[in-house]
Design a protein around this motif. Structure first.
Motif, PDB file in Angstrom:
ATOM      1  N   SER A 290       0.820  -1.209   0.000  1.00  0.00           N
ATOM      2  CA  SER A 290       0.000   0.000   0.000  1.00  0.00           C
ATOM      3  C   SER A 290       0.858   1.265   0.000  1.00  0.00           C
ATOM      4  N   GLY A 291       2.126   1.133   0.357  1.00  0.00           N
ATOM      5  CA  GLY A 291       2.994   2.309   0.404  1.00  0.00           C
ATOM      6  C   GLY A 291       3.144   3.003  -0.936  1.00  0.00           C
ATOM      7  N   THR A 292       3.270   2.244  -2.006  1.00  0.00           N
ATOM      8  CA  THR A 292       3.505   2.845  -3.317  1.00  0.00           C
ATOM      9  C   THR A 292       2.275   2.755  -4.203  1.00  0.00           C
TER      10      THR A 292
ATOM     11  N   ALA B 167      -0.019   4.871  -4.988  1.00  0.00           N
ATOM     12  CA  ALA B 167      -0.301   5.943  -5.944  1.00  0.00           C
ATOM     13  C   ALA B 167       0.354   5.651  -7.284  1.00  0.00           C
ATOM     14  N   GLU B 168       1.563   5.105  -7.250  1.00  0.00           N
ATOM     15  CA  GLU B 168       2.252   4.852  -8.507  1.00  0.00           C
ATOM     16  C   GLU B 168       1.858   3.515  -9.119  1.00  0.00           C
TER      17      GLU B 168
ATOM     18  N   THR C 167       8.250   1.966  -9.532  1.00  0.00           N
ATOM     19  CA  THR C 167       8.079   3.311  -9.005  1.00  0.00           C
ATOM     20  C   THR C 167       9.168   4.138  -9.670  1.00  0.00           C
TER      21      THR C 167
ATOM     22  N   LEU D 129       4.293   7.266 -11.620  1.00  0.00           N
ATOM     23  CA  LEU D 129       3.036   7.956 -11.880  1.00  0.00           C
ATOM     24  C   LEU D 129       3.089   8.669 -13.224  1.00  0.00           C
TER      25      LEU D 129
END
Lengths: 269, 227, 265, 284
Positions: D67-69, D71-72, D208, D231
């Protein structure tokens, strides 16, 4: 490559032989030269500063498990710990991988013993923190802020958490030396630390600090291998220029048409 | 508890822990310290559970007790050796098991080295300069033969000078070597600057993720009931 | 001898293995001091030799399934090392718990935080292991709270905090103090502009063809990343690879007289 | 005007504002430039999905992120899975670095697959999570026997009994590997799987943006056929497919935060030069 090809066998064995040979030559008393490496000279300065300020030192061996990088980190940390022990400065070391705990505790306590300060060592100083990346970082950040270390040494495998640790130490005004083979983290150490050990200076560190013949020999061997690689690569480059791509064949693994096969220019459609 | 209540509590806990951790940005404080210890505790608990759920149970317990591979029991005395560090007389046994791991790691290095570096050696050694066709492959950026050749020469120059910077076994003096290694150091700085610059995007993405959680999941959906 | 057993036979075999384990363990404690170091060296060498031989030994078989006499043992061996390493976690947990338990027991300053640590650890273990065994919904809810609510957010937040630190680090470190610092700054600046749409917009007016394309900021950024960055990183990597290989060799052949093999055993 | 040295707390506050505002209101932003790795990424999927030799083979979607990354990696996953299902390719979800990857990948795939009319077990499968410690040997074993090496899917069903897996038995039946990662996990595919079968398997990488740097050389060596850089890459891909999603929106935050940093660096340097001049004046 799942199994060695013939060139791979030959090259790996030659490389290994060169290194082992120089190590043995050095152990037999061959004199060897090593140039000055500024970042490594700074380690003593940082320990000295911590002594003057009367505050502690933080050591971290990074996020590696039982591997070559982390064992090297542990060796460097042991050297720092013995310098600190000589001056009677407190050292704390949070550990990431539980299986490393006994070996780290052993190494640090023997560093204290060697300095004749076994009384100053407490087994709480080498403590397991967490094997979850950011829990470890949070714990180290908290430790740094509360203990206000005078110096921090970050050696080993680091990932994104490098900056969390280095910036927090920067906030409390600690003098920082960092070294890591994780090249992506070096820029962040450059931004936050006072001295950074780059690339394979990391593997030269123990040789430089201890001047042990074995380590010096290994370092010289590594240097020779690197020179060999550079010369071979250059030779390959020149031969390719002369349309005799010998080296290409030498390093060939298995024919790999993936890139060209799927490249739209050559028309997979 | 209803599923919605559970969901709400999960989000509230998330908001509390996000703000609690961010509070260290102001300065170290009691709230941060609380969440730090909570985090370390949860992480330790998670490691234990993950060790059991993902490794010990499927790869050891099930094999031993259900599939009947009784010899898996020998893992216990082997693992016990780690713990002998706490025994004064037999602490050497922990080094014995450690030696096993060490040797295994060292032995794998050959394959890792060959797999990692041989393709790189080959790439570096087969950079062409003469007779380059007009390249239009993915990643080649449609280079003309001339600029491709120029770039390939530059590649070699940078590779050689950075490697020269890392030679330790001789004093870097004379006329040529110091300037080569200085050039190497400068290109290293370009590379590190580039790494720093390109990492910023990754880190900002993470922050965007967290802010989106606070703004969208918490404020807009839970408080304002927007969708 | 090593045959799969079931039912009562399994238990007798397990009991037998336990007895053998105890005997072997006891036998190890009797190893004389002089033999201990050679024994450690032998185990280290053998473990490494296994992987090295498997890699170097000539292989046979069809193109897609090349093996030698060791290949099929690779997976069981690595499985067992994984299992052993998981057992070692107990060392860490013991260290952590004993430090914090002592704090709580002696009500030293900050003991309440230590209590939080221990309680949250126990809760997590109950929730996360429990969810595999207990079907009742409260375990799953507890797991949701501890794992999805707290742990995941704490992870993501701690990760994202780097965004703040990267800003303060950039602000402080990117100063035109020396040639090197200036190079660092300029290179970072170009990459940053080239990465985002708003930076690319600066040079959007320049045609992306022919010589002028070189002036577009994203092309410059890509050129730096691909043509300057990759040889520099590759050169560092070569050194690191050789350094790692050398360290591995020293450890494998027990050439190192480093701290952890020096002491009397 | 004299520029003061800013306290780090002020910097933090500014950053928080600059990142959150575009998430609240729509901020105008020019479209991104499509970079070669993205283009090649897109074209590789096109080629694999149309080439008669590969179009019926399996696509491995390897979700090695947590869940940490999110967004990407999640925006990359959504954008690319949309293309995969529109090409009617069969795929398998797999994770070996982070158990969260299994769940995040699984739920995203479920959502997209449902929308496209894919059926679990017939058009796609979730292999689940395997611990990272044994991944090298697992991949080696998978080369010749997917069913035996993996055993069961995420629900505990034997792979050999799942219809979609009937035709996919070894590495040669895999047409494409896409790795979504927060770490350098793609190297395992490259080292132990990609070229272990009779023909090399096209491999795409969605790292990422930080991990992308280390992967650039692999594009050049042909070990990777394409890459979506964080992203930004997802945003380019969405632009290329003309299907704007989360990545498009978030890239405004991304753009303005970069601008903020550049402004701060300039301010810092101007301040430093001013200070230096003043000191010189004082010593004179």
């Amino acid at each position: 490559m799942n199994h060695a090809t013939w060139p791979a066998r030959v090259i790996l064995i030659v490389i290994s032989a060169v290194i082992v040979w120089t190590v043995i030559a050095a152990q037999r008393g061959k004199k060897l030269f090593i140039r000055r490496i500024p970042g490594l000279t700074a380690i003593d300065e940082a320990v000295g500063r911590a002594v003057e300020m009367g505050r502690g030192i933080l050591l971290s061996s990074g996020l590696g498990g039982i591997d070559v990088v982390t064992l090297q980190a542990l060796a460097i940390c042991t050297n720092i710990a013995s310098a600190a022990a000589r001056y009677g400065t407190k050292v704390q070391m949070p550990i990431y991988e539980a299986a490393l705990l006994p070996i780290a505790e052993d190494a640090i306590s023997s560093a204290y013993n060697k300095a004749g300060r076994s009384d100053a060592f407490s087994s709480d100083d080498v403590r397991y923190l967490s094997n979850q990346q950011f829990a470890y970082a949070a714990g180290v950040a908290g430790m740094i802020q509360r203990e206000q270390y005078a110096a921090t040494f970050l050696f080993g495998t680091f990932f994104a958490e490098s900056l969390i640790m280095a910036e927090n130490a920067n906030m409390v005004g600690a003098i920082q030396v960092a070294g890591t083979p994780s090249t992506t983290q070096i820029p962040f150490f450059i931004a936050s630390c006072d001295y950074v050990i780059i690339g394979d200076e990391y593997y030269a560190a123990t040789a430089y600090l201890t001047r042990q013949p074995t380590l010096l020999g290994s370092m010289i061997g590594q240097d020779r291998v690197k020179i060999g690689i550079l010369v071979t690569v250059m030779l390959g480059f020149l031969l390719t220029m002369a349309k005799m791509p010998l080296v290409k064949n030498l390093f060939e693994d298995k024919d790999m048409p993936a890139a060209s096969y799927y490249s739209p220019a050559k028309g997979g459609k | 508890m209803k599923e919605e209540t559970v969901k709400l509590i999960v989000i509230l806990l998330g908001v509390a822990s996000t703000l609690g951790i961010y509070s260290i940005l102001y300065k170290e404080n009691k709230v941060f310290r609380f969440f730090e210890h909570l985090y370390l505790g949860l992480a330790a608990g998670y490691s234990i559970s993950a060790a059991w759920n993902d490794i010990l149970r499927p790869q050891w317990w099930t094999l031993m007790m259900i599939e009947g591979r009784w010899w898996m029991l020998f893992a216990i005395p082997a693992a016990m050796m780690f713990y002998m560090i706490y025994s004064k007389q037999n602490s050497w046994m922990s080094r014995l098991i450690f030696g096993l791991f060490l040797g295994a790691t060292a032995g794998q290095t050959f394959q890792a080295f060959a797999a990692d570096y041989f393709p790189k050696f080959r790439t570096a050694a087969s950079k062409a300069v003469m007779d380059l066709p007009e390249v239009n492959q993915p990643g080649a950026y449609g280079l003309t033969p001339f600029s491709a050749a120029l770039n390939n020469v530059l590649f070699m120059v940078i590779l050689a000078s950075v490697m020269t910077y890392f030679f330790f076994s001789f004093e870097q003096k004379g006329k040529v070597i110091p300037s080569v290694s200085k050039f190497g150091r400068y290109t290293l700085m370009v590379a590190f600057g580039a790494l720093f610059g390109s990492t910023i995007m990754a880190r900002m993405s993470l922050l965007i993720g967290r802010m989106y959680f606070l703004i969208h999941d918490f404020v807009q959906v839970q408080l304002l009931h927007m969708q | 001898m090593f045959q799969v057993q079931h039912g009562a036979a399994l238990y007798t075999h397990l009991a037998g293995a336990a007895v053998v384990s105890v005997i072997l363990f006891f036998a190890l404690t009797l190893v004389p001091t002089k033999l201990r170091r050679p024994l450690i060296m032998a185990v280290t060498f053998a473990a490494g030799l296994f992987y090295a031989l498997e890699f170097f030994w000539p292989v046979s078989g069809p193109e897609s399934d090349q093996k030698n006499f060791l290949t099929s043992y690779i997976k069981p061996f690595s499985d067992i090392t994984t299992v052993l390493q998981s057992f070692a976690l107990g060392l860490g947990v013991y260290s952590l718990v004993s430090i914090h338990m002592r704090k709580v027991a002696r009500t030293q300053s900050g003991w309440a935080y230590s209590l939080v640590l221990i309680v949250s650890m126990i809760v997590m273990v109950i929730a996360h292991i429990g969810k595999e065994y207990i079907k009742s919904p409260w375990v799953h809810q507890l797991n949701e709270f501890a794992y999805s609510g707290l742990m995941k957010s704490l992870d993501a937040t701690m990760f994202s905090i780097i965004a703040f630190y990267i800003v303060s680090a950039a602000y402080r470190a990117f100063r035109i103090r020396s040639t090197e610092a200036t190079i660092l700054l300029v290179s970072a600046g170009i990459i940053m502009l080239g990465q985002v749409a708003i930076g690319q917009a600066i040079t959007n007016a320049i045609p992306n063809e022919g010589l002028t394309a070189n002036l577009r900021v994203e092309n410059m950024a890509n050129w730096i990343l691909k043509k300057v960055n990759s040889p520099a990183i590759m050169a560092i990597d070569f050194g690191l690879g050789v350094g790692g290989l050398a360290t591995a060799l020293r450890l494998w052949l027990s050439l190192e007289r480093g701290s952890y093999f020096e002491e009397e055993l | 005007m004299r520029i003061p040295q800013l306290d780090r707390r002020v910097l933090y506050m500014l950053l928080a504002l600059v990142v959150s505002i575009p998430l609240l209101v729509n901020v105008p932003l020019p479209p991104p430039a499509i970079t070669p790795p993205t283009k090649s990424f897109y074209e590789t999927i096109e080629t694999v999905s149309t080439d008669p030799k590969t179009k019926d083979k399996l696509v491995i979607i390897s979700c090695n992120f947590g869940s940490g990354t999110l967004a990407e990696n999640l925006s990359q996953l959504e954008a690319t899975l949309n293309l995969i299902v529109s090409k009617r390719m069969k795929f398998a979800i797999f994770a070996f670095n982070d158990p969260q990857g299994r769940d995040l990948g699984g739920s995203t795939a479920q959502r997209i697959a449902d929308k496209a009319g894919y059926k679990y077990g017939e058009d796609w499968v979730n292999w689940g999570f395997r611990p990272p410690q044994g991944i090298q040997s697992l991949l080696k074993a998978m080369v010749n026997d997917l069913h035996g090496a993996l055993g069961t899917d995420v629900k505990g069903t034997k792979l050999s009994t799942i219809p979609v897996m009937a035709n996919y038995k070894k590495a040669d039946d895999v047409g494409l590997i896409i790795e979504y990662a927060a770490a350098d996990t793609v190297k395992y595919w490259v080292q132990f799987f990609q070229r272990a079968g009779t023909t090399p398997i096209a491999t795409l990488f969605c790292p990422t943006s930080v991990m992308a740097n280390e992967a650039y050389p692999m594009l050049e060596t042909g070990q990777l056929q394409g890459m979506l850089v964080g992203l930004k890459g997802a945003n380019e891909f969405e632009t290329l497919m003309k299907r704007p999603g989360f990545a498009t929106r978030a890239s405004a935050s991304l753009s303005y935060s970069h601008l903020l940093i550049i402004l701060l660096i300039i301010l810092g340097n101007v301040g430093m030069i001013q200070d230096r001049k003043r000191q010189q004046g004082a010593t004179k």
